[in-house]
Design a protein around this motif. Structure first.
Motif, PDB file in Angstrom:
ATOM      1  N   LEU A 259      31.813  47.043  18.322  1.00  0.00           N
ATOM      2  CA  LEU A 259      30.990  46.008  18.940  1.00  0.00           C
ATOM      3  C   LEU A 259      29.515  46.179  18.591  1.00  0.00           C
ATOM      4  N   ALA A 260      29.071  47.409  18.411  1.00  0.00           N
ATOM      5  CA  ALA A 260      27.666  47.656  18.070  1.00  0.00           C
ATOM      6  C   ALA A 260      27.308  47.115  16.696  1.00  0.00           C
ATOM      7  N   THR A 261      28.300  46.939  15.822  1.00  0.00           N
ATOM      8  CA  THR A 261      27.999  46.406  14.492  1.00  0.00           C
ATOM      9  C   THR A 261      27.587  44.939  14.534  1.00  0.00           C
TER      10      THR A 261
ATOM     11  N   CYS B  86      31.330  35.370   9.054  1.00  0.00           N
ATOM     12  CA  CYS B  86      31.795  33.996   9.167  1.00  0.00           C
ATOM     13  C   CYS B  86      33.282  33.866   8.892  1.00  0.00           C
ATOM     14  N   GLY B  87      33.983  34.960   8.808  1.00  0.00           N
ATOM     15  CA  GLY B  87      35.400  34.887   8.492  1.00  0.00           C
ATOM     16  C   GLY B  87      36.281  35.327   9.639  1.00  0.00           C
ATOM     17  N   PRO B  88      37.556  35.095   9.516  1.00  0.00           N
ATOM     18  CA  PRO B  88      38.481  35.496  10.563  1.00  0.00           C
ATOM     19  C   PRO B  88      38.567  37.010  10.747  1.00  0.00           C
ATOM     20  N   CYS B  89      38.246  37.765   9.704  1.00  0.00           N
ATOM     21  CA  CYS B  89      38.282  39.225   9.829  1.00  0.00           C
ATOM     22  C   CYS B  89      37.222  39.720  10.813  1.00  0.00           C
ATOM     23  N   ASP B  90      36.087  39.038  10.846  1.00  0.00           N
ATOM     24  CA  ASP B  90      35.035  39.423  11.775  1.00  0.00           C
ATOM     25  C   ASP B  90      35.468  39.177  13.219  1.00  0.00           C
ATOM     26  N   VAL B  91      36.167  38.086  13.448  1.00  0.00           N
ATOM     27  CA  VAL B  91      36.658  37.779  14.790  1.00  0.00           C
ATOM     28  C   VAL B  91      37.767  38.752  15.174  1.00  0.00           C
ATOM     29  N   ALA B  92      38.660  39.035  14.241  1.00  0.00           N
ATOM     30  CA  ALA B  92      39.769  39.942  14.524  1.00  0.00           C
ATOM     31  C   ALA B  92      39.284  41.346  14.847  1.00  0.00           C
ATOM     32  N   ALA B  93      38.239  41.786  14.180  1.00  0.00           N
ATOM     33  CA  ALA B  93      37.703  43.120  14.448  1.00  0.00           C
ATOM     34  C   ALA B  93      37.191  43.220  15.879  1.00  0.00           C
ATOM     35  N   ALA B  94      36.486  42.203  16.332  1.00  0.00           N
ATOM     36  CA  ALA B  94      35.981  42.217  17.708  1.00  0.00           C
ATOM     37  C   ALA B  94      37.120  42.071  18.704  1.00  0.00           C
ATOM     38  N   ALA B  95      38.146  41.336  18.346  1.00  0.00           N
ATOM     39  CA  ALA B  95      39.259  41.102  19.266  1.00  0.00           C
ATOM     40  C   ALA B  95      40.122  42.350  19.490  1.00  0.00           C
TER      41      ALA B  95
ATOM     42  N   PHE C 176      41.822  50.168  13.522  1.00  0.00           N
ATOM     43  CA  PHE C 176      42.016  49.112  12.535  1.00  0.00           C
ATOM     44  C   PHE C 176      40.892  48.088  12.622  1.00  0.00           C
ATOM     45  N   GLY C 177      40.506  47.738  13.828  1.00  0.00           N
ATOM     46  CA  GLY C 177      39.395  46.792  14.004  1.00  0.00           C
ATOM     47  C   GLY C 177      38.102  47.336  13.425  1.00  0.00           C
TER      48      GLY C 177
ATOM     49  N   TYR D 187      37.836  49.582  11.017  1.00  0.00           N
ATOM     50  CA  TYR D 187      37.985  49.566   9.562  1.00  0.00           C
ATOM     51  C   TYR D 187      37.800  48.151   9.015  1.00  0.00           C
ATOM     52  N   GLN D 188      38.395  47.188   9.693  1.00  0.00           N
ATOM     53  CA  GLN D 188      38.289  45.802   9.251  1.00  0.00           C
ATOM     54  C   GLN D 188      36.843  45.325   9.278  1.00  0.00           C
ATOM     55  N   ARG D 189      36.118  45.688  10.324  1.00  0.00           N
ATOM     56  CA  ARG D 189      34.711  45.281  10.421  1.00  0.00           C
ATOM     57  C   ARG D 189      33.874  45.932   9.332  1.00  0.00           C
ATOM     58  N   ARG D 190      34.155  47.194   9.054  1.00  0.00           N
ATOM     59  CA  ARG D 190      33.402  47.895   8.019  1.00  0.00           C
ATOM     60  C   ARG D 190      33.696  47.323   6.638  1.00  0.00           C
ATOM     61  N   ALA D 191      34.959  47.007   6.392  1.00  0.00           N
ATOM     62  CA  ALA D 191      35.326  46.438   5.105  1.00  0.00           C
ATOM     63  C   ALA D 191      34.758  45.030   4.952  1.00  0.00           C
ATOM     64  N   ALA D 192      34.693  44.284   6.043  1.00  0.00           N
ATOM     65  CA  ALA D 192      34.188  42.921   5.989  1.00  0.00           C
ATOM     66  C   ALA D 192      32.674  42.884   5.850  1.00  0.00           C
ATOM     67  N   ALA D 193      31.999  43.982   6.142  1.00  0.00           N
ATOM     68  CA  ALA D 193      30.531  44.000   6.087  1.00  0.00           C
ATOM     69  C   ALA D 193      30.016  43.709   4.688  1.00  0.00           C
ATOM     70  N   ALA D 194      30.668  44.233   3.703  1.00  0.00           N
ATOM     71  CA  ALA D 194      30.204  44.050   2.329  1.00  0.00           C
ATOM     72  C   ALA D 194      30.608  42.708   1.741  1.00  0.00           C
ATOM     73  N   THR D 195      31.668  42.109   2.290  1.00  0.00           N
ATOM     74  CA  THR D 195      32.173  40.872   1.719  1.00  0.00           C
ATOM     75  C   THR D 195      31.907  39.673   2.599  1.00  0.00           C
ATOM     76  N   ALA D 196      31.022  39.825   3.587  1.00  0.00           N
ATOM     77  CA  ALA D 196      30.725  38.714   4.486  1.00  0.00           C
ATOM     78  C   ALA D 196      30.065  37.569   3.729  1.00  0.00           C
ATOM     79  N   CYS D 197      30.123  36.423   4.329  1.00  0.00           N
ATOM     80  CA  CYS D 197      29.520  35.244   3.695  1.00  0.00           C
ATOM     81  C   CYS D 197      28.047  35.479   3.426  1.00  0.00           C
TER      82      CYS D 197
END
Length: 132
Positions: free
Chosen positions: A64-66, A81-90, A117-118, A120-130
């Motif tokens: 959540l701090a990210t 802006c992607g579903p991975c960002d929402v899934a990580a928080a969820a 997993f959330g 990891y998903q948030r960290r992986a999505a950080a570099a590929t975010a919109c």
């Protein structure tokens, strides 16, 4: 005969979000609130389950701090802006759901895996975010 030095360029490391005092404070406060929520949802868990729930809360708090932008940046830059960002928080919502039905150490392990997993998903999505 010696081999030639490796001249191939290494791929660039993924962009990491900077750690700021704001993120640390939000992470600690979120982890504390999540720990209370998880343990309360579990009823009266054993010592092992309680420890695993605290670990899960710490991972969830760091996830959540990210979402907190560093000073001087916009919220849009870190929300994604992607579903991975929402899934990580969820994924921080998963442990209470799991533990409400079966407050066991096994479910606490699953809760840790879900929040990990959330994270990891948030960290992986950080570099590929919109791009912003």
């Amino acid at each position: 005969m010696t081999s030639a030095p490796d001249t191939q360029a290494r791929p660039a490391a993924p962009a990491r979000r900077p750690v700021s005092a704001r993120r640390v404070v939000v992470g600690v406060l979120a982890a504390a609130a999540l720990a209370v929520w998880y343990v309360t949802a579990a009823g009266v868990p054993g010592a092992a389950a309680t420890g695993l729930l605290v670990v899960s809360a710490a991972i969830g708090g760091s996830t959540l701090a990210t979402y907190v932008p560093p000073t001087g940046t916009r919220w849009r830059a870190v929300l994604g802006c992607g579903p991975c960002d929402v899934a990580a928080a969820a994924t921080v919502l998963v442990p209470p759901v799991l533990l409400a039905g079966s407050p066991t150490a096994t479910m606490a392990v699953v809760a840790v895996l879900a929040t990990a997993f959330g994270r990891y998903q948030r960290r992986a999505a950080a570099a590929t975010a919109c791009p912003v």
